[in-house]
Design an enzyme around this catalytic site. Structure first.
Site, PDB file in Angstrom:
ATOM      1  N   ILE A  14       3.901   5.837  -4.077  1.00 21.68           N
ATOM      2  CA  ILE A  14       4.124   5.227  -2.763  1.00 21.68           C
ATOM      3  C   ILE A  14       5.149   4.093  -2.853  1.00 21.68           C
ATOM      4  O   ILE A  14       5.872   3.829  -1.882  1.00 21.68           O
ATOM      5  CB  ILE A  14       2.785   4.733  -2.138  1.00 21.68           C
ATOM      6  CG1 ILE A  14       2.973   4.376  -0.670  1.00 21.68           C
ATOM      7  CG2 ILE A  14       2.183   3.590  -2.907  1.00 21.68           C
ATOM      8  CD1 ILE A  14       3.393   5.507   0.231  1.00 21.68           C
ATOM      9  N   ARG A  17       8.566   5.389  -2.045  1.00 20.67           N
ATOM     10  CA  ARG A  17       8.783   5.500  -0.587  1.00 20.67           C
ATOM     11  C   ARG A  17       9.023   4.119   0.019  1.00 20.67           C
ATOM     12  O   ARG A  17       9.858   3.945   0.907  1.00 20.67           O
ATOM     13  CB  ARG A  17       7.587   6.165   0.079  1.00 20.67           C
ATOM     14  CG  ARG A  17       7.598   7.678  -0.024  1.00 20.67           C
ATOM     15  CD  ARG A  17       6.489   8.292   0.809  1.00 20.67           C
ATOM     16  NE  ARG A  17       6.495   7.791   2.174  1.00 20.67           N
ATOM     17  CZ  ARG A  17       5.443   7.840   3.005  1.00 20.67           C
ATOM     18  NH1 ARG A  17       4.315   8.376   2.605  1.00 20.67           N
ATOM     19  NH2 ARG A  17       5.530   7.372   4.222  1.00 20.67           N
ATOM     20  N   ARG A  36       2.521  -2.197 -15.988  1.00 22.64           N
ATOM     21  CA  ARG A  36       1.905  -2.399 -17.296  1.00 22.64           C
ATOM     22  C   ARG A  36       2.889  -2.022 -18.393  1.00 22.64           C
ATOM     23  O   ARG A  36       2.657  -2.328 -19.561  1.00 22.64           O
ATOM     24  CB  ARG A  36       0.649  -1.532 -17.406  1.00 22.64           C
ATOM     25  CG  ARG A  36      -0.454  -1.931 -16.434  1.00 22.64           C
ATOM     26  CD  ARG A  36      -1.591  -0.956 -16.444  1.00 22.64           C
ATOM     27  NE  ARG A  36      -1.173   0.369 -16.020  1.00 22.64           N
ATOM     28  CZ  ARG A  36      -1.923   1.458 -16.000  1.00 22.64           C
ATOM     29  NH1 ARG A  36      -3.178   1.366 -16.408  1.00 22.64           N
ATOM     30  NH2 ARG A  36      -1.462   2.612 -15.592  1.00 22.64           N
ATOM     31  N   TYR A  57       2.200  -7.728 -14.257  1.00 25.83           N
ATOM     32  CA  TYR A  57       1.543  -8.134 -13.016  1.00 25.83           C
ATOM     33  C   TYR A  57       1.350  -9.662 -12.997  1.00 25.83           C
ATOM     34  O   TYR A  57       1.480 -10.303 -11.960  1.00 25.83           O
ATOM     35  CB  TYR A  57       0.201  -7.405 -12.869  1.00 25.83           C
ATOM     36  CG  TYR A  57       0.376  -5.909 -12.635  1.00 25.83           C
ATOM     37  CD1 TYR A  57       0.485  -5.408 -11.346  1.00 25.83           C
ATOM     38  CD2 TYR A  57       0.466  -5.010 -13.695  1.00 25.83           C
ATOM     39  CE1 TYR A  57       0.674  -4.037 -11.121  1.00 25.83           C
ATOM     40  CE2 TYR A  57       0.659  -3.652 -13.486  1.00 25.83           C
ATOM     41  CZ  TYR A  57       0.762  -3.171 -12.198  1.00 25.83           C
ATOM     42  OH  TYR A  57       0.963  -1.831 -11.979  1.00 25.83           O
ATOM     43  N   LYS A  96      -3.418   0.911   1.533  1.00 26.71           N
ATOM     44  CA  LYS A  96      -4.716   1.404   1.991  1.00 26.71           C
ATOM     45  C   LYS A  96      -5.306   2.294   0.918  1.00 26.71           C
ATOM     46  O   LYS A  96      -4.522   2.866   0.132  1.00 26.71           O
ATOM     47  CB  LYS A  96      -4.607   2.162   3.316  1.00 26.71           C
ATOM     48  CG  LYS A  96      -3.458   3.158   3.480  1.00 26.71           C
ATOM     49  CD  LYS A  96      -3.264   4.304   2.558  1.00 26.71           C
ATOM     50  CE  LYS A  96      -4.337   5.293   2.312  1.00 26.71           C
ATOM     51  NZ  LYS A  96      -3.937   6.388   1.388  1.00 26.71           N
ATOM     52  N   ASP A 177      -8.813   7.959   0.463  1.00 31.17           N
ATOM     53  CA  ASP A 177      -7.365   8.150   0.537  1.00 31.17           C
ATOM     54  C   ASP A 177      -6.893   8.762   1.852  1.00 31.17           C
ATOM     55  O   ASP A 177      -5.891   8.327   2.413  1.00 31.17           O
ATOM     56  CB  ASP A 177      -6.875   9.014  -0.629  1.00 31.17           C
ATOM     57  CG  ASP A 177      -6.064   8.186  -1.609  1.00 31.17           C
ATOM     58  OD1 ASP A 177      -6.674   7.568  -2.496  1.00 31.17           O
ATOM     59  OD2 ASP A 177      -4.828   8.129  -1.434  1.00 31.17           O
TER      60      ASP A 177
HETATM   61  N1  LIG Z   1       0.636   4.562   2.764  1.00 27.19           N
HETATM   62  C1  LIG Z   1       0.645   5.788   2.288  1.00 27.19           C
HETATM   63  O1  LIG Z   1       1.089   6.733   2.942  1.00 27.19           O
HETATM   64  C2  LIG Z   1       0.125   6.046   0.902  1.00 27.19           C
HETATM   65  C3  LIG Z   1       0.473   7.227   0.249  1.00 27.19           C
HETATM   66  C4  LIG Z   1       0.032   7.420  -1.053  1.00 27.19           C
HETATM   67  C5  LIG Z   1      -0.752   6.459  -1.652  1.00 27.19           C
HETATM   68  N2  LIG Z   1      -1.102   5.323  -0.974  1.00 27.19           N
HETATM   69  C6  LIG Z   1      -1.949   4.311  -1.636  1.00 27.19           C
HETATM   70  O2  LIG Z   1      -1.126   3.600  -2.559  1.00 27.19           O
HETATM   71  C7  LIG Z   1      -1.862   3.291  -3.746  1.00 27.19           C
HETATM   72  C8  LIG Z   1      -1.107   3.883  -4.936  1.00 27.19           C
HETATM   73  O3  LIG Z   1      -1.013   5.273  -4.770  1.00 27.19           O
HETATM   74  P1  LIG Z   1       0.120   6.146  -5.533  1.00 27.19           P
HETATM   75  O4  LIG Z   1      -0.007   7.511  -5.007  1.00 27.19           O
HETATM   76  O5  LIG Z   1       1.429   5.450  -5.471  1.00 27.19           O
HETATM   77  O6  LIG Z   1      -0.456   6.108  -7.009  1.00 27.19           O
HETATM   78  P2  LIG Z   1       0.333   6.311  -8.372  1.00 27.19           P
HETATM   79  O7  LIG Z   1       1.533   7.156  -8.157  1.00 27.19           O
HETATM   80  O8  LIG Z   1      -0.678   6.716  -9.371  1.00 27.19           O
HETATM   81  O9  LIG Z   1       0.852   4.839  -8.700  1.00 27.19           O
HETATM   82  C9  LIG Z   1      -0.031   3.772  -8.904  1.00 27.19           C
HETATM   83  C10 LIG Z   1       0.646   2.729  -9.766  1.00 27.19           C
HETATM   84  O10 LIG Z   1      -0.302   1.704 -10.050  1.00 27.19           O
HETATM   85  C11 LIG Z   1      -0.077   1.199 -11.362  1.00 27.19           C
HETATM   86  N3  LIG Z   1      -1.373   0.981 -12.023  1.00 27.19           N
HETATM   87  C12 LIG Z   1      -1.864  -0.222 -12.338  1.00 27.19           C
HETATM   88  N4  LIG Z   1      -3.059  -0.102 -12.909  1.00 27.19           N
HETATM   89  C13 LIG Z   1      -3.338   1.216 -12.986  1.00 27.19           C
HETATM   90  C14 LIG Z   1      -4.432   1.952 -13.496  1.00 27.19           C
HETATM   91  N5  LIG Z   1      -5.486   1.360 -14.052  1.00 27.19           N
HETATM   92  N6  LIG Z   1      -4.362   3.292 -13.399  1.00 27.19           N
HETATM   93  C15 LIG Z   1      -3.300   3.892 -12.841  1.00 27.19           C
HETATM   94  N7  LIG Z   1      -2.226   3.227 -12.337  1.00 27.19           N
HETATM   95  C16 LIG Z   1      -2.258   1.884 -12.412  1.00 27.19           C
HETATM   96  C17 LIG Z   1       0.733   2.234 -12.100  1.00 27.19           C
HETATM   97  O11 LIG Z   1       1.888   1.567 -12.551  1.00 27.19           O
HETATM   98  P3  LIG Z   1       2.006   1.045 -14.080  1.00 27.19           P
HETATM   99  O12 LIG Z   1       1.155   1.963 -14.911  1.00 27.19           O
HETATM  100  O13 LIG Z   1       3.463   1.215 -14.311  1.00 27.19           O
HETATM  101  O14 LIG Z   1       1.520  -0.358 -14.080  1.00 27.19           O
HETATM  102  C18 LIG Z   1       1.122   3.295 -11.081  1.00 27.19           C
HETATM  103  O15 LIG Z   1       2.493   3.511 -11.033  1.00 27.19           O
HETATM  104  C19 LIG Z   1      -3.264   3.857  -3.544  1.00 27.19           C
HETATM  105  O16 LIG Z   1      -4.111   2.839  -3.087  1.00 27.19           O
HETATM  106  C20 LIG Z   1      -3.075   4.898  -2.445  1.00 27.19           C
HETATM  107  O17 LIG Z   1      -4.228   5.113  -1.647  1.00 27.19           O
HETATM  108  C21 LIG Z   1      -0.665   5.107   0.268  1.00 27.19           C
END
Ligand SMILES: NC(=O)c1ccc[n+]([C@@H]2O[C@H](COP(=O)([O-])OP(=O)(O)OC[C@H]3O[C@@H](n4cnc5c(N)ncnc54)[C@H](OP(=O)(O)O)[C@@H]3O)[C@@H](O)[C@H]2O)c1
Length: 328
Positions: A14, A17, A36, A57, A96, A177
């Protein structure tokens, strides 16, 4: 007006985006990325954020040049990431669902209020032209008294224990989600439910693969919210009032038009926009910060706590507890 200097916490899907949307908005840019992993931070900074500075962070919290942070980590980390940024004097836009449960949501809100910082849950739908039109129509009485909101969001993903959505440790499941979108629509139009019933299917990885909730309101209104990560669903919504109804076509969380039915045939209300729709919530944050506001009246903090509380109730009904919530 100042150019707001954003930090991005969590350079995942996200956040990419978000960076694209930022290009379309006046008044801010991404100045630092926290990960991280130094390599992941650098890759995001180079590809998405015009070579922004990188760090951990913790370093992001200490950077005096950052005034607002976008928390885009998994929901199990939202409170743990958001609160230190607020305490370090940053404003925060948090993805969210706001928190893993209402208790954490309340702690986040308390931290924002005691530090006098802006905080908002990134329910981007509410800032889109379609949702602005929807609120205007309903407020003007276009369909009379709203007595039913039905909304559905689901898509099929093969079961994959490595995927965030199937991972209990990262707050996975359809409810938090995807279900948040139908639920926030019910809340937007009907308020806080008096009673909640729900059924869900808990899959092999322990998360909810499907969920359906019925919300009861004191004035006789009913909300029906459904989510799934195992089947493709209609992803639509219908808002029914005493004088007509409004349809939100797929995808109900970001439709590009509405269809209003008031007895004289369907009327299409155009709500198209250019680029990524996250641009509207970023723009709203900039305007709040420019006006010195500490919360948005479109997505207020008490609303985030109410939503978290409804999610808690639904999880209670379907028997879904996250590991961090279990007694040690
Ligand atoms: N608004 C929207 O339309 C929308 C769409 C999708 C998701 N979201 C929300 O955005 C958030 C992230 O979703 P995402 O799809 O972007 O997830 P993602 O692709 O898995 O990315 C999450 C990021 O968080 C970091 N992170 C820090 N601690 C972590 C841990 N313990 N395990 C995994 N990752 C960790 C990671 O970066 P590092 O490892 O590099 O630190 C990773 O790049 C969620 O809360 C989701 O519900 C919103």
């Amino acid at each position: 007006m100042p150019d707001h200097r954003w930090g991005v916490a969590g350079p995942g899907g996200i956040a990419v985006r978000f960076a694209n949307a930022m290009q379309l908005v006046e008044g801010g840019h991404i100045a630092r990325v926290a990960s991280r992993s130094p390599e992941r931070a650098r890759a995001y900074a180079d590809a998405q954020a015009n070579g922004a500075a990188c760090g951990s962070y913790e370093e992001l919290a200490e950077d005096p040049d950052i005034d607002v942070v976008y928390v885009a980590t998994p929901q199990t980390r939202h409170a743990a990431d958001t609160i230190p940024y607020l305490e370090a004097g940053k404003h925060v836009l948090c993805e969210k669902p706001f928190a893993i449960n209402a208790g954490e949501a309340r702690e986040m809100v308390a931290a924002a209020r005691s530090n006098g910082r802006f905080l908002m849950e990134a329910i981007w739908s509410r800032f889109l032209p379609s949702y602005r039109s929807l609120v205007e129509l309903v407020t003007a009485g276009a369909i009379g008294q709203v007595l039913r909101v039905e909304a559905d969001f689901g898509f099929r993903i093969p079961v994959d224990p490595q995927h965030r959505l199937f991972d209990l440790e990262r707050g996975g499941g359809g409810l938090l989600d995807l279900g948040i979108y139908p639920l926030q629509l019910c809340s937007l139009l009907l308020g806080t439910p008096d009673d909640v019933e729900a059924v869900g299917s808990i899959g092999s990885t322990g998360i909810d693969e499907q969920v359906a909730a019925v919300l009861h309101y004191g004035d006789g209104a009913i909300g029906i919210a459904k989510a799934s990560i195992r089947v493709n669903t209609s992803c639509t919504a219908r808002i029914s009032g005493t004088d007509g109804w409004i349809d939100l076509p797929a995808f109900m969380h970001c439709p590009d038009h509405l269809v209003v039915n008031r007895g004289s045939g369907p009327e299409r209300i155009d709500a198209t926009y250019e680029g990524d729709g996250l641009r509207f919530e970023i723009d709203a944050v900039h305007r709040c910060l420019d006006e010195g506001l500490t919360e948005s009246d479109v997505m207020p903090l008490d609303e985030s706590v109410r939503l978290a509380s409804t999610l808690d109730t639904i999880r209670d009904r379907i028997g879904l507890v996250y590991p961090s919530e279990r007694p040690a």
